[in-house]
Each structure stands twice: as C-alpha cells, then as structure tokens.
Design an enzyme around this catalytic site. Sequence first.
Site, short mmCIF file in Angstrom:
data_model
loop_
_atom_site.label_atom_id
_atom_site.label_comp_id
_atom_site.label_asym_id
_atom_site.label_seq_id
_atom_site.Cartn_x
_atom_site.Cartn_y
_atom_site.Cartn_z
N HIS A 174 -0.05 -12.18 0.39
CA HIS A 174 -1.07 -11.14 0.41
C HIS A 174 -1.66 -11.12 -1.91
O HIS A 174 -0.22 -10.98 -1.91
CB HIS A 174 -0.37 -9.59 0.00
CG HIS A 174 -0.97 -8.31 0.03
ND1 HIS A 174 -1.09 -7.11 -0.79
CD2 HIS A 174 -2.19 -8.46 -0.47
CE1 HIS A 174 -1.84 -6.40 -0.69
NE2 HIS A 174 -3.15 -7.07 -0.83
N TYR A 222 1.18 -1.05 -0.17
CA TYR A 222 -0.08 -0.21 0.12
C TYR A 222 0.65 1.15 -0.33
O TYR A 222 1.63 1.78 1.27
CB TYR A 222 -0.74 -0.02 1.25
CG TYR A 222 -1.81 -0.56 1.25
CD1 TYR A 222 -2.49 -1.73 0.19
CD2 TYR A 222 -2.70 -1.62 2.66
CE1 TYR A 222 -3.05 -2.69 0.29
CE2 TYR A 222 -3.01 -2.95 2.61
CZ TYR A 222 -3.44 -3.27 1.35
OH TYR A 222 -4.58 -4.41 1.84
P1 NAD Z 1 -13.35 0.41 0.46
O1 NAD Z 1 -14.30 -0.99 0.43
O2 NAD Z 1 -12.91 0.29 2.51
O3 NAD Z 1 -13.63 2.15 0.77
C1 NAD Z 1 -12.53 2.89 1.29
C2 NAD Z 1 -12.76 3.86 0.46
O4 NAD Z 1 -13.94 4.42 0.67
C3 NAD Z 1 -12.17 5.21 0.98
O5 NAD Z 1 -12.39 5.81 -0.44
C4 NAD Z 1 -12.57 5.67 2.18
O6 NAD Z 1 -11.76 6.81 1.87
C5 NAD Z 1 -13.83 6.01 2.00
N1 NAD Z 1 -14.51 5.55 2.77
C6 NAD Z 1 -14.42 4.77 4.19
N2 NAD Z 1 -15.39 5.03 5.31
C7 NAD Z 1 -16.38 5.91 4.56
C8 NAD Z 1 -17.79 6.98 4.57
N3 NAD Z 1 -18.24 7.07 6.11
N4 NAD Z 1 -18.55 7.60 3.32
C9 NAD Z 1 -17.63 7.59 2.39
N5 NAD Z 1 -15.83 7.02 2.68
C10 NAD Z 1 -15.86 6.59 2.51
O7 NAD Z 1 -12.23 -0.47 0.65
P2 NAD Z 1 -10.44 -0.52 0.71
O8 NAD Z 1 -9.98 0.51 1.54
O9 NAD Z 1 -10.04 -1.39 -0.18
O10 NAD Z 1 -10.74 -1.93 1.93
C11 NAD Z 1 -10.99 -1.63 2.99
C12 NAD Z 1 -9.43 -1.74 3.47
O11 NAD Z 1 -9.01 -3.62 3.91
C13 NAD Z 1 -8.12 -2.01 2.44
O12 NAD Z 1 -7.09 -0.42 3.24
C14 NAD Z 1 -7.08 -2.92 3.47
O13 NAD Z 1 -6.67 -2.75 5.16
C15 NAD Z 1 -7.84 -4.55 3.31
N6 NAD Z 1 -7.48 -4.93 2.02
C16 NAD Z 1 -6.99 -5.94 2.16
C17 NAD Z 1 -6.98 -6.34 0.59
C18 NAD Z 1 -6.08 -7.70 0.18
O14 NAD Z 1 -5.63 -8.20 1.37
N7 NAD Z 1 -5.78 -8.23 -1.25
C19 NAD Z 1 -8.12 -5.82 -0.30
C20 NAD Z 1 -8.36 -5.00 0.07
C21 NAD Z 1 -9.30 -4.77 1.40
#
Ligand code: NAD
Length: 321
Positions: free
Chosen positions: A128, A63
């Site tokens: 990952h 990230y």
């Molecule tokens: P998410 O679905 O959590 O969406 C994140 C987006 O939504 C960001 O732009 C954030 O600013 C916004 N957001 C958050 N809260 C909000 C709200 N209340 N209102 C409006 N917008 C809002 O997607 P993500 O960040 O990709 O996934 C969450 C976490 O999961 C990642 O940060 C990561 O730590 C993990 N993740 C891991 C993998 C993997 O291991 N392959 C893949 C995806 C995500």
Amino acid sequence: MALPHSKLELRPLGNTGLKLSSVGFGASPLGNVFGAVSEEEANASVRQAFHLGINFFDTSPYYGGTLSEKVLGKALKALGVPRNEYVVSTKCGRYVEGFDFSADRVTRSIDESLARLQLDYVDILQCHDIEFGNLDQIVNETLPALQKLKDAGKIRFIGITGLPLGIFTYVLDRVPPGTVDVILSYCHYSINDSTLEDLLPYLKSKGVGVISASPLAMGLLTESGPPAWHPASPELKSACQAAAAYCKAKGKNISKLAMQYSLSNKDISSVLVGMNSVRQVEENVAAALELENAGKDNEALAEVEAILKPVKNQTWPSGNQ
Ligand code: NAD
C-alpha cells in the site's frame, strides 16, 4: 432508481484469470474516511453492489484504522454467497501507526486482515502506497515475502499501489515477470488527470493487470466537493468546483460524467470508486450501464474538459521519492 436490465461488464485482469466488474467497490468510505457511515448503510451498500453485478471489493487495514476491513468482511459474509463469486483485495505495509514494508510485518499483516475480513484467503494483496517506503526493500524483501504468502494459499495475486506513476516502472523493471500481477493507480485516470494512459502500453507489455481508483478524484469531481484532508491545490479544487457547478446548472451530474470518462478505457480492468450509500452504488452502476448502451456525453465532457484545462494533469506530492 430504475436501472436498465443489462449486466455490468466483466473485464479480464492482466494474466490473473480473474474477471472484475468494470465498476469496483472501494471500501475506504466504510472506514468513515469520507464521513460517518452506519453499519446498516454499509451492509446495504455492499449487498446492493453485489446484486447489481459488482464483484470486486477493495479495502486496506489503513482505512479507518482497520474499520473498513471489519465492516466489509461482515457485509460480504452477510451476502451468504459462495466465496468464489466475489474478489477481495486488501493491502499491507500502511497502517494508522505508520509504514512498515518489512517481511515480518507484511507476513503478520495478512493474518490480521484475514481475521478481520473473516476470510481464508484474499484474491489480491497489495503493498500500500509504496512511494512512502524504500522501493528497493519492496523489490528485495516485501515482494518475496508476499510470494511466500501466495505459495501458502493466503493470497492469490500480488499487487502494488501508490500515486507517482514512476514507482510502477521502477519496481516492474527490477522483478522477474509474474512477480507483480496487478498495479492499483489512483487519481490518474479521471477527467482532470489522465496521465495513467501513457503507462498502459507498458503495463500491458508486462502482463500486469490495471486497476484505476478514485475516478471522482477523491471527491473533487462531486457536487458536494472533497473532504477537508484532500491534498489538491486550492486552484485545482476551485476548478473542479466550477466544473461541478457548471454541470449542475446544465442539469448534468459531474460524478456521472467522471465515472463514464474513467470506464471508457477498456485497458483498465476495474474503476474503483468509493461508495458509502445504496444511492451512490445505484448511480455509479447506472452510469456504467448507460455508457455501455448509449456512449459518453461527449458534449458535456468537452465543456468540463475546457473548464479543467488550466489544471489538467496537476497532481500533488506523495511519498519519499
Ligand atoms: P473516489 O474518487 O472514488 O471518490 C469517493 C468519494 O466520492 C466518496 O466521498 C464517495 O462517497 C463519493 N461518491 C461516490 N459515488 C458518488 C456519486 N455517484 N455521486 C457523488 N459522490 C459519490 O475516491 P476514493 O474512495 O479515494 O477511491 C476509490 C477507492 O479506491 C478507495 O475506496 C480505495 O478502495 C481505492 N484507493 C486506493 C488507493 C491506494 O491504494 N493507494 C488510493 C485511493 C483509492
């Protein structure tokens, strides 16, 4: 924002003995993955998250090309609380330079991650996005290397992550029980795609803890919409946009609805949502507390589900398999 005075729920994570807050802090936004975030805002977001009962923080060297780990490490240190009061997961095998799940690379990777995070150990180290590697290498080489890191006390638990759900059964069917403690699935337990649900009984039977990430479908289920790199089809993007606009017109918030949808399945230990502002932290914790106190907004949810029906469970290709 006025928040109710109840506490965020803690849920057990498989057989690990860990208890994770139902809302987890996804730190990919701290690597500027969804747009630039200042260090002040990042620190304040982590601080407020911890203050409101979030005890689980997830990052990866991938990230922001290691930026997320550095920013998260600094913010956690600044909390000044005992290490056992929060749970940190990071990952290995995926880097901005590419994928490398070799024993040698993942063994070096943890030392690099610990230095950036300013920690002596992480609670969970996850391979990952294993669909981009060779799954037999994960089984025969990567997981045994992680077991050695566990024995050395650098990590407490082992996980695997990725998009296609078949990767989890492939690996779990080929390793002895207790090899994989945790799986992290993403974009498969949100209003538009709930296919993870079918896998939950299997994961439970294996004693594997379940983390579900991306409840907002990486921005699809937000008023401002997804980032330019989002892999969804134009059809899926426009259906989600229509659902968000519908909610807004009704005085509702699509992201709150989406958080509550994901949080309502208690077989999921933590719903990892990416957050880059104090406001988002407060909104997402408030959504969880409201769910506990008043339940889901079933009427609005049914309307949104109807809008998303034509694209329900539509996903996108990921990896080699
Ligand atoms: P998410 O679905 O959590 O969406 C994140 C987006 O939504 C960001 O732009 C954030 O600013 C916004 N957001 C958050 N809260 C909000 C709200 N209340 N209102 C409006 N917008 C809002 O997607 P993500 O960040 O990709 O996934 C969450 C976490 O999961 C990642 O940060 C990561 O730590 C993990 N993740 C891991 C993998 C993997 O291991 N392959 C893949 C995806 C995500």
